[in-house]
Design an enzyme around this catalytic site. Structure first.
Site, PDB file in Angstrom:
ATOM      1  N   ASP A 237       0.235  -1.636   0.463  1.00 22.27           N
ATOM      2  CA  ASP A 237      -0.084  -0.232  -0.308  1.00 22.27           C
ATOM      3  C   ASP A 237       0.501   1.211  -0.226  1.00 22.27           C
ATOM      4  OD1 ASP A 237      -2.347  -1.349   0.572  1.00 22.27           O
ATOM      5  OD2 ASP A 237      -1.363  -1.613   2.290  1.00 22.27           O
TER       6      ASP A 237
ATOM      7  N   ASP B 269       7.926  11.639 -11.320  1.00 25.46           N
ATOM      8  CA  ASP B 269       5.508  12.013 -10.740  1.00 25.46           C
ATOM      9  C   ASP B 269       5.100  13.876 -10.651  1.00 25.46           C
ATOM     10  OD1 ASP B 269       7.019  12.717  -8.814  1.00 25.46           O
ATOM     11  OD2 ASP B 269       6.454  11.358  -7.214  1.00 25.46           O
TER      12      ASP B 269
ATOM     13  N   ASP C  40      14.963  18.441  -5.824  1.00 26.85           N
ATOM     14  CA  ASP C  40      15.639  19.835  -5.953  1.00 26.85           C
ATOM     15  C   ASP C  40      17.164  19.713  -4.947  1.00 26.85           C
ATOM     16  OD1 ASP C  40      14.772  20.215  -3.510  1.00 26.85           O
ATOM     17  OD2 ASP C  40      14.072  21.954  -3.801  1.00 26.85           O
TER      18      ASP C  40
ATOM     19  N   HIS D 231       7.377  13.858  -0.303  1.00 20.86           N
ATOM     20  CA  HIS D 231       6.156  14.145  -0.306  1.00 20.86           C
ATOM     21  C   HIS D 231       5.111  12.573  -0.658  1.00 20.86           C
ATOM     22  CE1 HIS D 231       7.960  14.135  -4.252  1.00 20.86           C
ATOM     23  NE2 HIS D 231       7.526  13.465  -4.297  1.00 20.86           N
TER      24      HIS D 231
ATOM     25  N   ASP E 289       2.015   6.395  -1.156  1.00 21.21           N
ATOM     26  CA  ASP E 289       3.486   5.965  -1.698  1.00 21.21           C
ATOM     27  C   ASP E 289       4.114   7.490  -1.068  1.00 21.21           C
ATOM     28  OD1 ASP E 289       3.100   4.293  -2.521  1.00 21.21           O
ATOM     29  OD2 ASP E 289       3.806   4.485  -4.926  1.00 21.21           O
TER      30      ASP E 289
ATOM     31  N   HIS F 176       5.183  12.805   9.524  1.00 20.14           N
ATOM     32  CA  HIS F 176       5.128  13.829   8.519  1.00 20.14           C
ATOM     33  C   HIS F 176       3.963  12.897   7.156  1.00 20.14           C
ATOM     34  CE1 HIS F 176       3.561  17.990   7.562  1.00 20.14           C
ATOM     35  NE2 HIS F 176       4.394  17.666   6.332  1.00 20.14           N
ATOM     36  N   GLU F 177       5.248  12.857   6.533  1.00 16.90           N
ATOM     37  CA  GLU F 177       4.753  11.666   5.262  1.00 16.90           C
ATOM     38  C   GLU F 177       3.652  11.088   5.392  1.00 16.90           C
ATOM     39  OE1 GLU F 177       5.197  14.270   3.038  1.00 16.90           O
ATOM     40  OE2 GLU F 177       6.550  15.164   3.480  1.00 16.90           O
TER      41      GLU F 177
ATOM     42  N   HIS G 220       0.138  11.872   5.465  1.00 17.37           N
ATOM     43  CA  HIS G 220      -0.314  12.262   4.290  1.00 17.37           C
ATOM     44  C   HIS G 220      -0.264  10.936   3.595  1.00 17.37           C
ATOM     45  CE1 HIS G 220       0.756  16.186   4.473  1.00 17.37           C
ATOM     46  NE2 HIS G 220       1.372  16.646   4.049  1.00 17.37           N
TER      47      HIS G 220
ATOM     48  N   HIS H 195      -2.506  19.476   5.970  1.00 18.30           N
ATOM     49  CA  HIS H 195      -1.725  19.727   7.137  1.00 18.30           C
ATOM     50  C   HIS H 195      -2.992  20.322   8.614  1.00 18.30           C
ATOM     51  CE1 HIS H 195       1.448  20.596   3.877  1.00 18.30           C
ATOM     52  NE2 HIS H 195       2.118  19.373   4.861  1.00 18.30           N
TER      53      HIS H 195
ATOM     54  N   ASP I 178      12.265  27.021  35.022  1.00 16.45           N
ATOM     55  CA  ASP I 178      11.616  27.521  36.328  1.00 16.45           C
ATOM     56  C   ASP I 178      11.276  28.883  36.377  1.00 16.45           C
ATOM     57  OD1 ASP I 178      11.597  24.747  37.215  1.00 16.45           O
ATOM     58  OD2 ASP I 178      14.176  25.150  37.296  1.00 16.45           O
TER      59      ASP I 178
ATOM     60  N   ALA J 265      12.207  32.991  34.605  1.00 15.09           N
ATOM     61  CA  ALA J 265      13.318  33.925  33.754  1.00 15.09           C
ATOM     62  C   ALA J 265      12.913  35.372  34.467  1.00 15.09           C
ATOM     63  CB  ALA J 265      12.529  33.723  32.272  1.00 15.09           C
TER      64      ALA J 265
END
Ligand code: TQI
Ligand code: CA
Ligand code: ZN
Ligand code: ZN
Length: 408
Positions: A92, A104, A109, A117, A128, A157-158, A161, A167, A272, A274
């Site tokens: 799958d 595709d 790049d 992707h 895929d 992440h991919e 998708h 997103h 804790d 600042a």
């Protein structure tokens, strides 16, 4: 904005961009932030297969296999989906490392920019996932080198998708449109909502709930919101909670919630205390017995240092609950359990006669503090869901809710 919403980045206000801009921005908290892939396709079976078709020459195959297994597990921990690795034939989810134009219409790049992707659920290319071989992928948990990308984060992440998720505008979500590894790779609350909206809940959740950890960004309007620390930064208030900071905005804009590491990549989570020392234009952050100093966006070298040698705290002080500095007198107040110390920034030494009891000198604010800052003659103390505005001259106290700073 176009990048954020997954549109073609043209820099022009075209129709698609306008459509997105016209959509109402949600001022209502706690709504779903996730989206689905265009078309909204999902897998019809819960038992999916995957196959690693090609590898990157720069990482051991076994390391890559481990990463993909783990990435699928993140999703299967929270959904009824199962993932089985196969070694031949059509799976799958076919996973490949590819370079440049690979047939595709989504060419890679070289290093940077387009990293990977994946295609929405469906036959053939559907599901895929492709990774750019020319990226420096790492299997290390976290790196400060921005030319290296964590493969587990990208795979998780991919695969989101591949499973049909688009997103999410929730910053703590793995499906946020930009790469943002800050520490451990975990699903965010919104990823869980997203995957469960598509496939339902896991039928038999694991007995040990700790393996189902998620990241949750603070919700500014949650009545139970508490803070780890608060300070001004160039006079502007900044709250800290877990891995996140919150900046209250003016009446027109929403609060800004983002990772602390976006500003200062070396700072730890769960700070804790600042405080800002405006005279030197620095902000100091404390965690345990360590502290860090930043000057605007720059983290100064040589930190963390320890609070014992720098400030003269006794070794019995293991952590500081809160700190606030009065820029006119140059005195900084450190709150530790039910006591406080006063430090002279100009002399660089602790004042005599400290620690004193908080309850004696700051009556009405309770005797324990989570976070504090000082601005225009008023101390702002935070404890749990309560906020105390304390005027040291008149000893007047105003009690508000902790989240009164936000538009709720
Ligand atoms: N690739 C984009 C992405 O994975 C492709 C894309 C753009 C997309 N818009 C979309 C996919 C809308 C689905 C829906 O989001 S990317 C990562 C990685 C990229 C890669 O290379 O720009 C992340 C963007 F690899 F780290 F997962 C963000 Cl987190
Ligand atoms: Ca690339
Ligand atoms: Zn591709
Ligand atoms: Zn994406």
């Amino acid at each position: 904005m176009q990048k954020f919403f997954g549109l073609n980045v043209t820099g022009k206000v075209d129709k698609e961009t306008l459509d997105v801009m016209r959509q109402p921005r949600c001022g209502v908290p706690d709504v779903a932030w996730f989206s689905t892939m265009p078309g909204g396709s999902i897998w019809r079976t819960h038992n999916l297969t995957y196959r690693v078709v090609s590898y990157t020459p720069y990482l051991p195959r076994s390391a890559v296999d481990d990463v993909f297994e783990k990435a699928f597990q993140l999703w299967s921990d929270f959904s009824p989906l199962t993932f089985t690795k196969i070694f031949s034939g059509e799976a799958d989810i076919m996973i490949s490392f590819l370079r440049g134009d690979h047939g595709d219409n989504n060419p890679f790049d070289g290093p940077g920019d387009r990293l990977a992707h994946a295609f929405a659920p469906g036959p053939r290319l559907g599901g895929d996932a492709h990774f750019d071989v020319d990226e420096t992928w790492t299997v290390e948990p976290w790196t400060e080198d921005y030319s290296r990308y964590n493969l587990l984060y990208a795979a998780a992440h991919e695969f989101g998708h591949s499973l049909g998720l688009g997103h999410s505008s929730d910053i703590s979500s793995l499906m946020y449109p930009t790469y943002q590894l800050t520490s451990e790779v975990l699903l965010g609350e919104d990823d869980v909502n997203g995957i469960q909206s598509l496939y339902g809940e896991k039928q038999r959740p694991p007995i040990n709930p700790s393996i189902r950890k998620t990241v949750i960004a603070p919700k500014v309007c949650d009545r139970d919101l508490t803070f780890n620390a608060v300070t001004t930064v160039r006079g502007e208030i900044m709250f800290f909670k877990d891995r996140f900071y919150i900046r209250p905005m003016n009446n027109y804009l929403e609060e800004e919630v983002n990772y602390i590491s976006v500003f200062w990549s070396h700072l730890p989570s769960e700070i804790d205390a600042a405080y800002e020392f405006q005279e030197e234009d620095i902000v100091l952050f404390f965690k345990g017995s360590k502290y860090w100093v930043v000057q605007e966006l720059n983290e100064l070298a040589g930190y963390p240092k320890d609070i014992y040698s720098s400030f003269g705290f006794p070794r019995t002080v293991k952590k500081i609950d809160a700190a606030a500095s009065d820029e006119y007198t140059g005195k900084t107040y450190f709150f530790v359990a039910d006591q406080y110390w006063r430090y002279d920034e100009r002399q660089r030494s602790m004042d005599e006669g400290y620690p004193k009891m908080i309850a004696d000198d700051f009556p009405g604010i309770g005797d324990k503090i989570d976070a504090a800052f000082y601005k225009n003659g008023i101390f702002y103390f935070f404890h749990g869901t309560e906020q105390y505005n304390f005027n040291p001259k008149t000893k007047e106290v105003r009690v508000l809710r902790t989240n009164s700073w936000f538009n709720c």
